[in-house]
Design a protein around this motif. Sequence first.
Motif, mmCIF file in Angstrom:
data_model
loop_
_atom_site.group_PDB
_atom_site.id
_atom_site.type_symbol
_atom_site.label_atom_id
_atom_site.label_comp_id
_atom_site.label_asym_id
_atom_site.label_seq_id
_atom_site.Cartn_x
_atom_site.Cartn_y
_atom_site.Cartn_z
ATOM 1 N N UNK A 31 0.791 -1.184 -0.116
ATOM 2 C CA UNK A 31 0.046 -0.103 0.052
ATOM 3 C C UNK A 31 0.895 1.266 -0.020
ATOM 4 N N UNK A 32 0.212 2.281 -0.530
ATOM 5 C CA UNK A 32 1.060 3.668 -0.428
ATOM 6 C C UNK A 32 0.970 4.195 -2.061
ATOM 7 N N UNK A 33 1.157 5.501 -2.146
ATOM 8 C CA UNK A 33 0.965 6.128 -3.170
ATOM 9 C C UNK A 33 1.953 7.328 -3.391
ATOM 10 N N UNK A 36 0.380 11.041 -3.141
ATOM 11 C CA UNK A 36 -0.026 11.160 -1.763
ATOM 12 C C UNK A 36 1.103 11.600 -1.035
ATOM 13 N N UNK A 37 2.281 10.764 -1.118
ATOM 14 C CA UNK A 37 3.371 10.979 -0.023
ATOM 15 C C UNK A 37 4.149 12.276 -0.393
ATOM 16 N N UNK A 279 7.688 5.042 -2.885
ATOM 17 C CA UNK A 279 6.900 4.138 -3.886
ATOM 18 C C UNK A 279 7.176 4.819 -5.173
#
Lengths: 316, 557
Positions: A31-33, A36-37, A279
Amino acid sequence: MQRYIIGRLLLMVPTLLGVAILTFVIMRVVPGDVVALRYSQSGSVPQEVIDRERDQLGLNKPLHEQFADFMGGIVRFDFGNSLWTGRPVTEEIKGRLGISIELAILSTLLATALALPLGVIAAVKQDSWIDYVIRVFSIGGLAMPSFWLGILAILTLVVLFQWAPPLIFVPIWDDPIENLSQLIWPALVVGYRYSAVATRMTRSSVLEVLRDDYVRTARAKGLRETVVIVRHALRNSLLPVITVISLEFAFLFGGLVVTEQVFNVNGLGKLLVDAVAQRDYTLVQALVLLFSFVFVFVNFIVDVLYGVLDPRIRYG
Amino acid sequence: MPQRILMAFAALSLIVSACTPQQPAAPTAAPPTAAGASPTQAPLPTGETPRMGGVLTYIVSAAPPTFDGHQSTTFATLMPVSPHYSLLYRLDPADNVSKIIPDVADGLPQVSSDKLTYTIKLKSNVKFHDGTTLTSADVVATYQKIMKPPEGVTSPRQGVYAAVESVTASDPSTVVFKLKFAAGSFLASIASPWNYLYSAAKLKEDPKFYVKNIMGTGPFTFIEYVPGSHWSGRKFADYFDKPKPYLDAYRAVIIGDPARQTAAIRSKQALIEFRGFTPTQRDELSRALGQDLAIQEASWVCVNYVAFNTTVKPFDDERVRRALTLAVDRWSGGEALSKQTIVKAVGGLMRPGGPFAMSDADLEKIPGFYRDNAKAVEEAKKLLADAGVADLTFKFHNRNITTPYEPVALFLINEWKKIGVTATHEVKETAAYLADLRNKNFEVGLDFNCDYFDEPDLQLSKFRSASGLGKGLNFSHYDDPKLDGMIDAQARETDPEKRKQLVWEIERYAMGEKAWMVPVIWWNRIIPYIATVRGYRIGSNHYTTMDMANIWIAEER
């Protein structure tokens, strides 16, 4: 031999392909983007901005399309742009590659220079106080984490000499002293741990060979002990040692994450960890492929070296 | 042989002593104007003439993801890149908290009586690094890029300029902003440290020019950026605000590891780090450097929030949320935590000590801020019992960053134990943590917010409805049209006193009555630096006044 080499080279292709597929899948499962980060430090970036940027980066495309883009890129040796910085992945890697290679070579040289003589001496002086001292020294290297040793080294330099290794890398051909005064410390720290493994391996390997009949024969012929050890025992015990040293070398290429952080060395290990945390799919994919290639290639070289070092080994 | 053994022991003991935590230094270890005095005072020697020359090496703890300030939201861009650019307005480097002063603007804006038109004159001597003169066309192109970015260009703060109807150039040295409605935050929004002024010609050639190139009107021209290593610039001879900059050059070195950062300051390889160190780092440097170290501290427009996932039970019940905020003794917590991490002051939704902060007397009346914690604990227990969750258990979602997230989370978990609540600390790496917050995959989590200015429009943006303007920001995932209306009303209020009253109403409602999302303890910035660095005044944020124009290096004593 030629057929063997060609076969091994061809086998690299499916291996690297497997690595590429695995990396692609794993990165997308976690998970993670990246978008967004990138905007996570400000609480005021609305979702629509994030969605739009994901579109621009191609992250909203179906997975099979992203995979096709990735594979198409590999075929053309185009690894795309870093999702985090927008710069070409090759440019991101190029700047750090030289540092990682130099650090890996320096560490290997230091480790080998320590491990071979210490391992041989420990074997020849088996169960004497010299053997015990070398054993303590090498087990110490295995037991102490490199990053801890690194912190200790920096603290010692700062506390005792009010000096710390340079913060900025200078290529060795520009200023060898400045270059070495930055890289020698991490190389020493890593080389010590690395030498510990190789010393243990050299010792046990030489011990095994020293009990062989041909060594007894060499001694019976009246050869000097140095000749017996160096020419007969050491050479024949080198195969496992070379395996250990080569695999460690391949590991050092991208595995010095914490040591790089402690010494602020701008190498590939730190780049990979940052890329995973951010990511940055394209950069991670390219780096993992590069590291895998180094591993596979070093293994291949070691296998070829076996034949050179031991004439009994023949490849059909 | 015995001599060798003694020497070995001596070397070993030196190494061990270097690694052993030491007692905090006596207050006399540092000079009265610097580290040893009240840590909140600014140790700025007065009456000195700035010394020209020198190279300032400073630490930046992360690499810039882009060169384009308009697209960035991180200090990692501002700290190395800002010296190349100017702004229309900026925070005053001598009062880096609330005073907005002109940068390339020639005075404060002329505001029409209906407060809908802002006319801004520009200084005539502002040059770009390529020798061209900055005109109103450049300012207009810059703001159009920020407010209405062309296809393929991102502008994360586009929404901040929702009040602006148009920006035009009435002549080469005059810019006119027309607003749709009067906005109390407009001046602050055009003093944003991200709004670097770009060349209209360069933007016309390529709207993405500034993502990979530097060409501004700031005090320093670009020398080089080595990705992941350092960024450097040299003095711009044609800088408009002469005799600044005082430095010949600067170099921002990227160092992520806190221990290496401390070692870099301690060995004077770097002179300062502008984001902030922990109390432990401060004390270590203070012990080691004594008179050579200066320290400035200030409260920070950064805070952690407890976000409740209001889409899952029992956190949809305001009694449960109120109980959880009531249990937290922020006053004692701030004092205790400030000794080990970067939090200190207690406040509501606006920074304590800032221009919109509620008085302590008023704050203490809001649940969660009572001075009498025993009374609060009783009230909290009753609320939980009424809600039918007297033995509540949940996972407390947090990110894997130690400072200040870990100690703050542990403090909260401990406080909740007092009311019979068992929270398990669930730590994830930042990407996964954020994904969970966004996807409602958590129960209660530790959120955060940092801004460049004390401005309700910025600090309250997280509190808007999750399905409206708060989408992607409001991690409690609630919708509250009443609160949206209150936030809109304060945004349109141009009378500062009336606006404060509206903001305080919002605080009482959002934190006390609804407890949608509650602040924990506000952050505290600690900047220990080599005392030869002058002209730097700590601010309440780590984003503004990063152009290095005012900084100079004094000779070592």
